[in-house]
Design a protein around this motif. Structure first.
Motif, PDB file in Angstrom:
ATOM      1  N   LYS A 151       0.819  -1.206   0.000  1.00  0.00           N
ATOM      2  CA  LYS A 151       0.000   0.000   0.000  1.00  0.00           C
ATOM      3  C   LYS A 151       0.854   1.258   0.000  1.00  0.00           C
ATOM      4  O   LYS A 151       0.550   2.232  -0.676  1.00  0.00           O
ATOM      5  N   ASP A 152       1.941   1.254   0.802  1.00  0.00           N
ATOM      6  CA  ASP A 152       2.790   2.435   0.949  1.00  0.00           C
ATOM      7  C   ASP A 152       4.243   2.002   1.104  1.00  0.00           C
ATOM      8  O   ASP A 152       4.531   0.897   1.582  1.00  0.00           O
ATOM      9  N   ILE A 153       5.171   2.900   0.726  1.00  0.00           N
ATOM     10  CA  ILE A 153       6.605   2.640   0.811  1.00  0.00           C
ATOM     11  C   ILE A 153       7.301   3.854   1.407  1.00  0.00           C
ATOM     12  O   ILE A 153       6.979   4.997   1.054  1.00  0.00           O
ATOM     13  N   VAL A 154       8.249   3.614   2.313  1.00  0.00           N
ATOM     14  CA  VAL A 154       9.163   4.649   2.801  1.00  0.00           C
ATOM     15  C   VAL A 154      10.581   4.140   2.617  1.00  0.00           C
ATOM     16  O   VAL A 154      10.900   3.019   3.037  1.00  0.00           O
ATOM     17  N   VAL A 155      11.431   4.933   1.966  1.00  0.00           N
ATOM     18  CA  VAL A 155      12.842   4.571   1.796  1.00  0.00           C
ATOM     19  C   VAL A 155      13.679   5.531   2.632  1.00  0.00           C
ATOM     20  O   VAL A 155      13.528   6.739   2.551  1.00  0.00           O
ATOM     21  N   ALA A 156      14.556   4.969   3.470  1.00  0.00           N
ATOM     22  CA  ALA A 156      15.376   5.784   4.377  1.00  0.00           C
ATOM     23  C   ALA A 156      16.447   4.899   4.993  1.00  0.00           C
ATOM     24  O   ALA A 156      16.349   3.665   4.967  1.00  0.00           O
ATOM     25  N   ASP A 159      18.689   2.386  10.045  1.00  0.00           N
ATOM     26  CA  ASP A 159      19.673   1.980  11.045  1.00  0.00           C
ATOM     27  C   ASP A 159      20.933   2.843  11.019  1.00  0.00           C
ATOM     28  O   ASP A 159      21.910   2.552  11.709  1.00  0.00           O
ATOM     29  N   ARG A 160      20.933   3.906  10.219  1.00  0.00           N
ATOM     30  CA  ARG A 160      22.010   4.907  10.180  1.00  0.00           C
ATOM     31  C   ARG A 160      23.385   4.283   9.903  1.00  0.00           C
ATOM     32  O   ARG A 160      24.391   4.668  10.492  1.00  0.00           O
ATOM     33  N   ASP A 161      23.393   3.332   8.968  1.00  0.00           N
ATOM     34  CA  ASP A 161      24.675   2.732   8.588  1.00  0.00           C
ATOM     35  C   ASP A 161      25.172   3.253   7.243  1.00  0.00           C
ATOM     36  O   ASP A 161      26.166   2.750   6.713  1.00  0.00           O
ATOM     37  N   GLY A 162      24.472   4.240   6.681  1.00  0.00           N
ATOM     38  CA  GLY A 162      24.885   4.826   5.412  1.00  0.00           C
ATOM     39  C   GLY A 162      24.249   4.217   4.190  1.00  0.00           C
ATOM     40  O   GLY A 162      24.483   4.692   3.072  1.00  0.00           O
ATOM     41  N   ALA A 163      23.423   3.166   4.347  1.00  0.00           N
ATOM     42  CA  ALA A 163      22.781   2.502   3.222  1.00  0.00           C
ATOM     43  C   ALA A 163      21.267   2.656   3.320  1.00  0.00           C
ATOM     44  O   ALA A 163      20.692   2.662   4.410  1.00  0.00           O
ATOM     45  N   ILE A 164      20.620   2.754   2.172  1.00  0.00           N
ATOM     46  CA  ILE A 164      19.173   2.921   2.115  1.00  0.00           C
ATOM     47  C   ILE A 164      18.475   1.623   2.499  1.00  0.00           C
ATOM     48  O   ILE A 164      18.807   0.537   2.006  1.00  0.00           O
ATOM     49  N   ASP A 165      17.498   1.729   3.384  1.00  0.00           N
ATOM     50  CA  ASP A 165      16.622   0.621   3.762  1.00  0.00           C
ATOM     51  C   ASP A 165      15.224   0.885   3.207  1.00  0.00           C
ATOM     52  O   ASP A 165      14.925   1.992   2.739  1.00  0.00           O
ATOM     53  N   VAL A 166      14.348  -0.109   3.273  1.00  0.00           N
ATOM     54  CA  VAL A 166      13.022   0.002   2.667  1.00  0.00           C
ATOM     55  C   VAL A 166      11.970  -0.496   3.636  1.00  0.00           C
ATOM     56  O   VAL A 166      12.068  -1.612   4.164  1.00  0.00           O
ATOM     57  N   ALA A 167      10.929   0.324   3.868  1.00  0.00           N
ATOM     58  CA  ALA A 167       9.773  -0.080   4.660  1.00  0.00           C
ATOM     59  C   ALA A 167       8.562  -0.154   3.743  1.00  0.00           C
ATOM     60  O   ALA A 167       8.297   0.776   2.974  1.00  0.00           O
ATOM     61  N   THR A 168       7.836  -1.261   3.798  1.00  0.00           N
ATOM     62  CA  THR A 168       6.638  -1.447   2.992  1.00  0.00           C
ATOM     63  C   THR A 168       5.443  -1.705   3.894  1.00  0.00           C
ATOM     64  O   THR A 168       5.520  -2.531   4.797  1.00  0.00           O
ATOM     65  N   ARG A 173       0.299  -5.149   8.103  1.00  0.00           N
ATOM     66  CA  ARG A 173       1.677  -5.274   8.557  1.00  0.00           C
ATOM     67  C   ARG A 173       2.568  -4.276   7.835  1.00  0.00           C
ATOM     68  O   ARG A 173       2.322  -3.925   6.683  1.00  0.00           O
ATOM     69  N   THR A 174       3.602  -3.848   8.542  1.00  0.00           N
ATOM     70  CA  THR A 174       4.684  -3.093   7.920  1.00  0.00           C
ATOM     71  C   THR A 174       5.959  -3.912   8.047  1.00  0.00           C
ATOM     72  O   THR A 174       6.259  -4.449   9.118  1.00  0.00           O
ATOM     73  N   ARG A 175       6.698  -3.999   6.954  1.00  0.00           N
ATOM     74  CA  ARG A 175       7.952  -4.744   6.933  1.00  0.00           C
ATOM     75  C   ARG A 175       9.097  -3.769   6.686  1.00  0.00           C
ATOM     76  O   ARG A 175       9.013  -2.949   5.769  1.00  0.00           O
ATOM     77  N   VAL A 176      10.145  -3.874   7.477  1.00  0.00           N
ATOM     78  CA  VAL A 176      11.336  -3.051   7.291  1.00  0.00           C
ATOM     79  C   VAL A 176      12.468  -3.958   6.852  1.00  0.00           C
ATOM     80  O   VAL A 176      12.911  -4.844   7.595  1.00  0.00           O
ATOM     81  N   PHE A 177      12.942  -3.753   5.611  1.00  0.00           N
ATOM     82  CA  PHE A 177      14.046  -4.520   5.046  1.00  0.00           C
ATOM     83  C   PHE A 177      15.313  -3.687   5.166  1.00  0.00           C
ATOM     84  O   PHE A 177      15.368  -2.544   4.689  1.00  0.00           O
ATOM     85  N   PHE A 178      16.342  -4.259   5.794  1.00  0.00           N
ATOM     86  CA  PHE A 178      17.608  -3.549   5.969  1.00  0.00           C
ATOM     87  C   PHE A 178      18.600  -4.007   4.904  1.00  0.00           C
ATOM     88  O   PHE A 178      18.753  -5.205   4.646  1.00  0.00           O
ATOM     89  N   TRP A 185      19.705  -8.141   1.253  1.00  0.00           N
ATOM     90  CA  TRP A 185      18.691  -7.576   2.139  1.00  0.00           C
ATOM     91  C   TRP A 185      18.396  -8.532   3.275  1.00  0.00           C
ATOM     92  O   TRP A 185      18.415  -9.758   3.100  1.00  0.00           O
ATOM     93  N   SER A 186      18.121  -7.975   4.434  1.00  0.00           N
ATOM     94  CA  SER A 186      17.786  -8.774   5.608  1.00  0.00           C
ATOM     95  C   SER A 186      16.380  -9.347   5.488  1.00  0.00           C
ATOM     96  O   SER A 186      15.565  -8.877   4.687  1.00  0.00           O
ATOM     97  N   GLU A 187      16.101 -10.352   6.285  1.00  0.00           N
ATOM     98  CA  GLU A 187      14.713 -10.720   6.515  1.00  0.00           C
ATOM     99  C   GLU A 187      14.025  -9.526   7.193  1.00  0.00           C
ATOM    100  O   GLU A 187      14.644  -8.822   7.990  1.00  0.00           O
ATOM    101  N   PRO A 188      12.780  -9.273   6.899  1.00  0.00           N
ATOM    102  CA  PRO A 188      12.175  -8.045   7.403  1.00  0.00           C
ATOM    103  C   PRO A 188      11.865  -8.086   8.895  1.00  0.00           C
ATOM    104  O   PRO A 188      11.526  -9.142   9.441  1.00  0.00           O
ATOM    105  N   VAL A 189      12.015  -6.945   9.516  1.00  0.00           N
ATOM    106  CA  VAL A 189      11.400  -6.731  10.825  1.00  0.00           C
ATOM    107  C   VAL A 189       9.925  -6.453  10.565  1.00  0.00           C
ATOM    108  O   VAL A 189       9.582  -5.584   9.751  1.00  0.00           O
TER     109      VAL A 189
END
Length: 405
Positions: A151-156, A159-168, A173-178, A185-189
């Protein structure tokens, strides 16, 4: 705690507001088809382009390249590809200095978050097939009775490691992929929450990381979000406790912006699938009040029906943040869910710069779905872009003429 349109449109629309600049817009149809639109400088030439994702089985990624003279060459980059989702975003995912695309993808019966890698600096982004498509992660299975498309996406960089992560965000549910090393990519939180749609990002508690704002609540990003829990805070329960008992409950459009001009992010919320709800602006006087759920609500509009388009920006170039809203027309396949005209597009001008006084300017009554504001022609003012609805075109472009005066 909560403390509690006249139409004037032709080829150019015009209104004069006390204390605001004169608004003029030219209208044209960008494309007879519909899709999800983004405004971004795809080829790094200093001029913004338009990217459209046409969703569905015969979907495509289309790039309308700007040449600086108002002419846009239509380049079909990917086709066919089954994009499935209500939103897409751009970001420099691979850190090579150009903008990539993040979207939803369907393969058979499975749904994924994916990204398309811009071929710059060595390739030609206008060439068909030049963007490499890669999966970010599986969207998983939703709760019973719900689908797992985005439904929605936020890219940011959560975890402040210098790389873009993705929240969907999906329905429940919201999934945060690091992002990991080598573009893995990590398994999502996974954040389980109330239905149904609406999400944006902002540093709500002023601690230097991106937080997630949904329909009436927000998640505070912890210091180590890969292992520590995201903390939920409520803003206003009327956006997530609706009891009609249908899929229309708890649908929202959400936008984070500093509307009040105090240097802190505010939250705009509208109802995207029902009549009778306001466009609400929520502000707090300090990060401490934000974390304590102490919000003040101001109505930008007392009622705005089926407000799937909600965006913010300085549309009259007076230095403060205005609000764009639009009603869309539902398809005619079901009389039960069909909504009736008019289908207004309205710019709410922030008259005092603090979000307490609003002047509506009706742009048209053509309707718009998932409309956005952006400087399409890179001339220093914000334009309005979006399709008539999720099921029909054309894709309409309202070009702001303030910079031409």
């Amino acid at each position: 705690m909560l403390a509690r349109i006249a139409l004037l449109f032709a080829l150019a629309a015009l209104i004069s507001c006390q204390g605001a600049k004169e608004l003029k817009f030219d209208y044209r149809a960008l494309d007879q088809e519909h899709g999800k639109n983004l405004v971004a400088d795809v080829d790094n030439d200093g001029i913004n382009d338009i990217v459209t994702l046409k969703t569905g089985e015969d979907g495509a990624m289309v790039w309308y390249k700007a040449d600086g003279e108002g002419v846009r060459a239509k380049n079909v980059i990917w086709s066919p590809v089954y994009f499935r989702g209500d939103r897409a975003e751009t970001a420099d995912v691979d850190g090579d200095g150009d903008l990539d695309l993040v979207a939803g993808l369907r393969e058979g019966e499975e749904l994924f978050a994916c990204w398309l890698r811009n071929p710059l600096p060595d390739g030609d982004p206008s060439e068909a097939g030049s963007w490499a498509l890669a999966k970010i992660g599986y969207q998983g299975v939703e709760k019973e009775g719900h689908t797992s498309y985005i439904k929605d996406i936020v890219v940011a960089d959560f975890d402040r490691d210098g790389a873009i992560d993705v929240a969907t965000r999906t329905n429940t549910r919201t999934r945060v992929f690091f992002q990991l090393a080598d573009l893995a990519w990590s398994e999502p939180v996974i954040l389980d929450h109330d239905d149904h749609e609406g999400m944006d990002g902002g540093d709500m508690d002023a601690d230097g990381d991106m937080d997630l704002v949904l329909n009436g609540f927000w998640y505070e990003t912890p210091d180590d979000p890969r292992v520590q829990p995201f903390v939920r805070h409520d803003i206003d329960e009327k956006w997530f406790n609706q009891t009609e008992g249908s899929w229309r409950d708890d649908n929202a459009s959400v936008k984070v912006a500093d509307v009040t001009g105090d240097g802190l992010p505010d939250v705009l919320i509208s109802h995207s699938e029902k009549p009778g709800f306001p466009i609400s602006l929520y502000s707090a006087a300090s990060p401490a009040q934000v974390k304590a759920d102490e919000w003040q609500e101001i109505h930008v509009a007392e009622v705005f029906d089926f407000c799937q388009s909600l965006d913010a920006g300085d549309l009259d170039n007076d230095g403060d943040v205005d609000v764009f809203a639009a009603k869309f027309e539902r398809d005619h396949s079901s009389e039960q869910w069909r909504n009736e005209p008019p289908y207004p597009l309205v710019i709410y001008l922030n008259m005092d710069g603090k979000g307490t006084q609003w002047q509506p300017f009706e742009l048209s009554q053509r309707g718009m779905y998932a409309g956005i504001v952006g400087d399409v022609d890179s001339d220093g003012d914000l334009d309005v872009l979006g399709p008539r609805s999720y099921w029909t075109g054309p894709t309409d472009l309202y070009q702001n003429l303030l910079a031409d005066d």
